[in-house]
Design an enzyme around this catalytic site. Structure first.
Site, PDB file in Angstrom:
ATOM      1  N   GLY A 137      26.347  46.920  40.308  1.00 51.06           N
ATOM      2  CA  GLY A 137      25.499  47.744  41.178  1.00 51.06           C
ATOM      3  C   GLY A 137      26.353  48.565  42.120  1.00 51.06           C
ATOM      4  O   GLY A 137      27.451  48.968  41.764  1.00 51.06           O
ATOM      5  N   SER A 179      32.705  45.327  40.081  1.00 50.50           N
ATOM      6  CA  SER A 179      32.821  46.680  39.541  1.00 50.50           C
ATOM      7  C   SER A 179      31.432  47.312  39.511  1.00 50.50           C
ATOM      8  O   SER A 179      30.450  46.694  39.923  1.00 50.50           O
ATOM      9  CB  SER A 179      33.392  46.637  38.123  1.00 50.50           C
ATOM     10  OG  SER A 179      32.413  46.102  37.257  1.00 50.50           O
ATOM     11  N   LYS A 180      31.398  48.520  38.986  1.00 51.19           N
ATOM     12  CA  LYS A 180      30.126  49.262  38.945  1.00 51.19           C
ATOM     13  C   LYS A 180      29.018  48.469  38.249  1.00 51.19           C
ATOM     14  O   LYS A 180      27.848  48.633  38.537  1.00 51.19           O
ATOM     15  CB  LYS A 180      30.331  50.587  38.221  1.00 51.19           C
ATOM     16  CG  LYS A 180      31.078  51.593  39.054  1.00 51.19           C
ATOM     17  CD  LYS A 180      30.715  53.025  38.659  1.00 51.19           C
ATOM     18  CE  LYS A 180      31.627  54.016  39.338  1.00 51.19           C
ATOM     19  NZ  LYS A 180      32.898  54.194  38.619  1.00 51.19           N
ATOM     20  N   ARG A 181      29.429  47.621  37.308  1.00 49.85           N
ATOM     21  CA  ARG A 181      28.427  46.830  36.595  1.00 49.85           C
ATOM     22  C   ARG A 181      27.588  45.986  37.548  1.00 49.85           C
ATOM     23  O   ARG A 181      26.472  45.597  37.237  1.00 49.85           O
ATOM     24  CB  ARG A 181      29.116  45.882  35.599  1.00 49.85           C
ATOM     25  CG  ARG A 181      29.660  46.548  34.358  1.00 49.85           C
ATOM     26  CD  ARG A 181      30.320  45.533  33.455  1.00 49.85           C
ATOM     27  NE  ARG A 181      31.443  44.884  34.151  1.00 49.85           N
ATOM     28  CZ  ARG A 181      31.490  43.597  34.441  1.00 49.85           C
ATOM     29  NH1 ARG A 181      30.514  42.805  34.106  1.00 49.85           N
ATOM     30  NH2 ARG A 181      32.537  43.094  35.077  1.00 49.85           N
TER      31      ARG A 181
END
Ligand code: GLU
Length: 491
Positions: free
Chosen positions: A260, A256-258
């Site tokens: 990067g 996920s966006k976490r």
């Protein structure tokens, strides 16, 4: 409808095309291409609050950039359109009417509070089934009609046959999947505002579009038995399902966006090659033979089979992607690298005008030859060769290698040695050979002399190899850079 394979990629335009979605698209595309089938792009834009035109455009751009050409869908059209769910309301309505007519759908007037109360009661009783209790299922049709006519809000539910056996299907990835029918409630097909639910709209579309194989993320595995019930009710042939395992980040959690960058456009903007990204994503859960890692998209599009998809979640590793990107760059010819990567990157960085290649083709080809094995993303090409166009001294490099006792003498000796080389022998080989003698003559370690010269020529203690760099700079420029560095050196 023929037996031709028809698959679809059906993104919801609620965000950018991310890596997981791109992998799903690649598998559908490659499966269609391998089997001479049809690849359909359908935009699942039924969520009006989160779907945007900008996201749709961005998804189309990402698909194009990845090289995943679709046969039917936005911009292409096709015989089974429209390919946007928001434009298919009449299809969902017509299918609902068919279901009502055959007694496979019924209106439900339960309010949210009533449904919650019934769920709470089931919980209290300790029932394992806490879904819809079929409250309105056996309502007298005349009463139901009267309530509809009176404008009472209602949804339409699927009337799952009383004696329906367990829903069993062979998932091409996960094998036999079994869901007890009594665990599946009479799901909502159409909401009280008239909009179709995902499980309903998807089946109407897949059925009408003649989809033969549904290849998608396994977050939809639990939706599948419900969808099969709708396929059955509508009398459509049930497609083969292939549910893809998740892509995980390095910490073992869903990518996920976490973690990067996760959108295709971010990778494009960071200078990755589309082919390398397609190759890398294809291998997150599929393999050609268990060992080949470099498989060009053209080859993937000829060899993709469902039986080589892995059940196990794959881990996204950016280091491997960088390595693969580097491999793709290194496998290009010097000319291709120069024209596709080097010159555009240098032009974008403002070092050269865009149409520079033809004026100095041999020079750019030579530079490409040196750069190719040293680049992992496109941006490296401009970064690593900027010193040829714009000399900037890196301060720590100067302090460590130039601003040191004796360096003025080293530079002078290099200058004198190089100055007498004939213009016609200004090649990396001749330069290197000539320079070899300098530290010997001076009686100092090689490294000291060459690092001082390197910083003088390239501005940095880490650079492309010295001889080839000086060949590219040319004799005049190389010598003048030595002179230019003189004030930084010491006696
Ligand atoms: N729009 C759905 C999604 O993006 C599609 C799921 C499917 O392929 O059925 O998850």
């Amino acid at each position: 409808m023929s037996d031709q394979i028809r698959v679809r990629f059906a993104p919801s335009p609620t965000g950018r095309l991310h890596l997981g979605g791109a992998r799903t698209a690649i598998y559908n595309w490659a499966f269609a291409r391998t089997h001479g089938g049809t690849f359909i792009l359908r935009i699942d834009d039924t969520d009006p609050e989160r779907s945007t035109e900008e996201n749709t455009q961005q998804i189309l751009r990402s698909m194009e950039w990845l090289g995943l050409d679709w046969d039917e869908g936005p911009q292409k059209g096709g015989d089974f359109g429209p390919y946007f769910q928001t434009q298919r309301a009449s299809h969902y309505q017509a299918a609902l009417e068919r279901l009502i007519e055959k007694g496979a759908a019924y209106p439900c007037f339960c309010t949210a509070e009533e449904l919650e109360a019934s769920r709470a009661a089931a919980r209290e009783r300790g029932d394992s089934f806490q879904g819809y209790q079929r409250t309105c299922r056996n309502m007298d049709p005349a009463e139901a009609q009267a309530r509809i006519d009176a404008g009472e809000p209602h949804v339409w539910r699927l009337k799952v046959p009383e004696d329906h056996p367990a829903v069993v299907f062979e998932d091409a990835v996960h094998g036999t999947c079994r869901f007890e029918a009594k665990e599946l409630d009479d799901m909502v097909l159409v909401r009280s505002d008239g909009t179709p639910t995902y499980n309903y709209a998807t089946v109407v579309d897949d059925g009408e579009m003649g989809i033969t194989h549904v290849i998608r993320g396994d977050d939809h595995l639990s939706n599948t038995p419900r969808q099969i019930l709708v396929f059955e009710a509508l009398g459509y042939k049930i497609p083969t399902f292939a549910h893809l395992s998740m892509i995980l980040g390095s910490d073992g959690k869903k990518l996920s966006k976490r973690h990067g960058a996760t959108s295709v456009e971010e990778y494009r903007d960071r200078g990755f090659l589309n082919d390398a990204l397609v190759n890398y994503l294809a291998l997150l859960g599929w393999s050609l033979d268990g060992e080949t890692t470099i498989i060009h998209p053209d080859q993937i599009a000829q060899s993709f089979t469902l039986d080589r998809i892995s059940k196990n979640p794959a881990v996204f590793d950016e280091e491997k992607l960088l390595w693969m990107d580097g491999e793709y760059m290194n496998s290009m010819s010097d000319q291709e690298f120069a024209q596709r990567i080097l010159v555009p990157q240098l032009a974008e960085a403002g070092f050269i005008p865009p149409e520079s290649y033809s004026q100095r083709a041999a020079w750019y080809d030579q530079l490409s030859n040196i750069l190719k094995p040293r680049c992992r993303v496109m941006g490296d090409a401009a970064e690593k060769s900027r010193f040829l166009f714009d000399l900037v001294y890196d301060e720590p490099s100067v302090n460590k290698n130039l601003a040191k006792e004796g360096t003025r003498g080293y530079l002078r000796a290099c200058y004198e040695t190089l100055e007498v080389l004939g213009d016609d022998i200004w090649t990396a080989e001749d330069i290197d050979a000539a320079l070899e003698e300098v530290p010997v003559k001076l009686g100092v370690p090689k490294k000291k002399v060459f690092q001082a010269l390197r910083v003088a020529e390239c501005g940095h203690q880490v650079s492309l190899p010295l001889g080839p760099s000086m060949e590219l700079l040319g004799k005049r420029e190389s010598l003048s850079r030595i002179e230019l560095a003189d004030p930084l050196a010491q006696d």
